[in-house]
Design a protein around this motif. Structure first.
Motif, PDB file in Angstrom:
ATOM      1  N   ALA A  12       0.660  -1.116   0.007  1.00 35.18           N
ATOM      2  CA  ALA A  12      -0.006   0.083  -0.033  1.00 35.18           C
ATOM      3  C   ALA A  12       0.834   1.330  -0.105  1.00 35.18           C
ATOM      4  N   LEU A  13       1.871   1.213   0.850  1.00 33.14           N
ATOM      5  CA  LEU A  13       2.996   2.361   0.949  1.00 33.14           C
ATOM      6  C   LEU A  13       3.528   2.666  -0.658  1.00 33.14           C
ATOM      7  N   LEU A  14       3.978   1.630  -1.215  1.00 33.03           N
ATOM      8  CA  LEU A  14       4.551   1.619  -2.512  1.00 33.03           C
ATOM      9  C   LEU A  14       3.460   2.147  -3.705  1.00 33.03           C
ATOM     10  N   LEU A  15       2.572   1.507  -3.452  1.00 28.15           N
ATOM     11  CA  LEU A  15       1.238   2.150  -4.391  1.00 28.15           C
ATOM     12  C   LEU A  15       0.844   3.427  -4.250  1.00 28.15           C
ATOM     13  N   SER A  16       0.986   3.890  -3.068  1.00 28.99           N
ATOM     14  CA  SER A  16       0.581   5.319  -2.744  1.00 28.99           C
ATOM     15  C   SER A  16       1.561   6.321  -3.102  1.00 28.99           C
ATOM     16  N   VAL A  17       2.868   5.884  -2.903  1.00 29.46           N
ATOM     17  CA  VAL A  17       3.996   6.779  -3.622  1.00 29.46           C
ATOM     18  C   VAL A  17       3.875   6.875  -4.980  1.00 29.46           C
ATOM     19  N   LEU A  18       3.576   5.886  -5.679  1.00 27.09           N
ATOM     20  CA  LEU A  18       3.517   6.021  -7.038  1.00 27.09           C
ATOM     21  C   LEU A  18       2.310   6.423  -7.840  1.00 27.09           C
ATOM     22  N   GLU A  19       1.345   6.777  -7.078  1.00 29.15           N
ATOM     23  CA  GLU A  19       0.011   7.339  -7.329  1.00 29.15           C
ATOM     24  C   GLU A  19       0.079   8.653  -8.330  1.00 29.15           C
ATOM     25  N   ARG A  20       0.781   9.457  -8.151  1.00 29.65           N
ATOM     26  CA  ARG A  20       0.809  10.641  -8.708  1.00 29.65           C
ATOM     27  C   ARG A  20       1.948  10.740  -9.974  1.00 29.65           C
ATOM     28  N   GLU A  21       2.846  10.001  -9.857  1.00 29.01           N
ATOM     29  CA  GLU A  21       3.897  10.022 -10.870  1.00 29.01           C
ATOM     30  C   GLU A  21       4.733   8.677 -10.922  1.00 29.01           C
ATOM     31  N   PRO A  22       5.326   8.371 -12.017  1.00 28.07           N
ATOM     32  CA  PRO A  22       6.307   7.360 -12.159  1.00 28.07           C
ATOM     33  C   PRO A  22       7.581   7.628 -11.346  1.00 28.07           C
ATOM     34  N   LEU A  85      -5.169   0.246  -4.718  1.00 31.84           N
ATOM     35  CA  LEU A  85      -4.810   1.277  -3.772  1.00 31.84           C
ATOM     36  C   LEU A  85      -5.979   1.897  -3.038  1.00 31.84           C
ATOM     37  N   GLN A  86      -7.362   1.906  -3.719  1.00 34.66           N
ATOM     38  CA  GLN A  86      -8.427   2.416  -3.363  1.00 34.66           C
ATOM     39  C   GLN A  86      -8.802   1.069  -2.252  1.00 34.66           C
ATOM     40  N   GLY A  87      -8.690   0.091  -2.405  1.00 30.99           N
ATOM     41  CA  GLY A  87      -8.815  -0.933  -1.653  1.00 30.99           C
ATOM     42  C   GLY A  87      -7.990  -0.869  -0.371  1.00 30.99           C
ATOM     43  N   GLU A  88      -6.792  -0.965  -0.341  1.00 29.36           N
ATOM     44  CA  GLU A  88      -5.932  -0.751   0.519  1.00 29.36           C
ATOM     45  C   GLU A  88      -6.293   0.358   1.383  1.00 29.36           C
ATOM     46  N   ARG A  89      -6.590   1.495   1.014  1.00 30.86           N
ATOM     47  CA  ARG A  89      -6.997   2.753   1.818  1.00 30.86           C
ATOM     48  C   ARG A  89      -8.432   2.314   2.669  1.00 30.86           C
ATOM     49  N   SER A  90      -9.397   1.762   1.925  1.00 30.61           N
ATOM     50  CA  SER A  90     -10.637   1.481   2.469  1.00 30.61           C
ATOM     51  C   SER A  90     -10.320   0.353   3.837  1.00 30.61           C
ATOM     52  N   ALA A  91      -9.336  -0.635   3.303  1.00 26.49           N
ATOM     53  CA  ALA A  91      -9.157  -1.464   4.632  1.00 26.49           C
ATOM     54  C   ALA A  91      -8.269  -0.843   5.632  1.00 26.49           C
ATOM     55  N   ARG A  93      -8.477   2.326   6.617  1.00 27.73           N
ATOM     56  CA  ARG A  93      -9.142   3.273   7.332  1.00 27.73           C
ATOM     57  C   ARG A  93     -10.486   2.305   8.426  1.00 27.73           C
ATOM     58  N   GLU A  94     -10.557   1.380   8.098  1.00 27.21           N
ATOM     59  CA  GLU A  94     -11.344   0.315   8.808  1.00 27.21           C
ATOM     60  C   GLU A  94     -10.162  -0.425  10.021  1.00 27.21           C
ATOM     61  N   PHE A  95      -9.166  -0.698   9.574  1.00 27.38           N
ATOM     62  CA  PHE A  95      -8.300  -1.118  10.520  1.00 27.38           C
ATOM     63  C   PHE A  95      -7.989  -0.231  11.453  1.00 27.38           C
ATOM     64  N   ALA A  96      -7.587   1.142  11.235  1.00 29.75           N
ATOM     65  CA  ALA A  96      -7.201   2.066  12.164  1.00 29.75           C
ATOM     66  C   ALA A  96      -8.258   2.485  13.157  1.00 29.75           C
TER      67      ALA A  96
END
Length: 115
Positions: A12-22, A85-91, A93-96
């Motif tokens: 999730a961390l890696l996907l998030s970092v790559l969300e904006r640009e390669p 990444l959308q699924g990871e963010r949702s999971a 939020r639920e976990f936290a």
């Protein structure tokens, strides 16, 4: 930060970092440090195998590019990676929310009924 705390969250961390640009591998490591205010210092021996795994599963794609005069493999999110990444963010939020409810019982987590 305890490295064990990252276990299960690296994708999730890696996907998030790559969300904006390669980005190339070292730039990904730098972005993790920057976004975490310096709390995350992830070794290359952790990042590169995770990137290769994400690429094998179709969540990332890569190509060779020249960055600063050096050839480097640059990684980018695929459409599947964006959905994951959308699924990871949702999971997350639920976990936290659930963990927060246990650690701070005065704050009740919002639990959605299943089914």
């Amino acid at each position: 930060m305890n490295p064990d705390a990252l276990r299960g969250h690296m994708d999730a961390l890696l996907l998030s970092v790559l969300e904006r640009e390669p980005l190339h591998g070292y730039a990904i490591i730098e972005a993790l440090q920057e976004r975490s205010g310096g709390a995350l210092s992830v070794p290359t021996g952790t990042v590169y195998p995770a990137l290769r795994k994400l690429e094998r599963t179709g969540l990332l794609a890569s190509e060779w590019a020249t960055v600063g005069g050096r050839r480097r493999r640059t990684y980018r999110l695929t459409d599947s990676g964006r959905r994951r990444l959308q699924g990871e963010r949702s999971a997350w939020r639920e976990f936290a929310g659930v963990i927060g409810g246990v650690l701070q019982p005065e704050i009740k987590p919002e639990v959605k009924p299943s089914g």
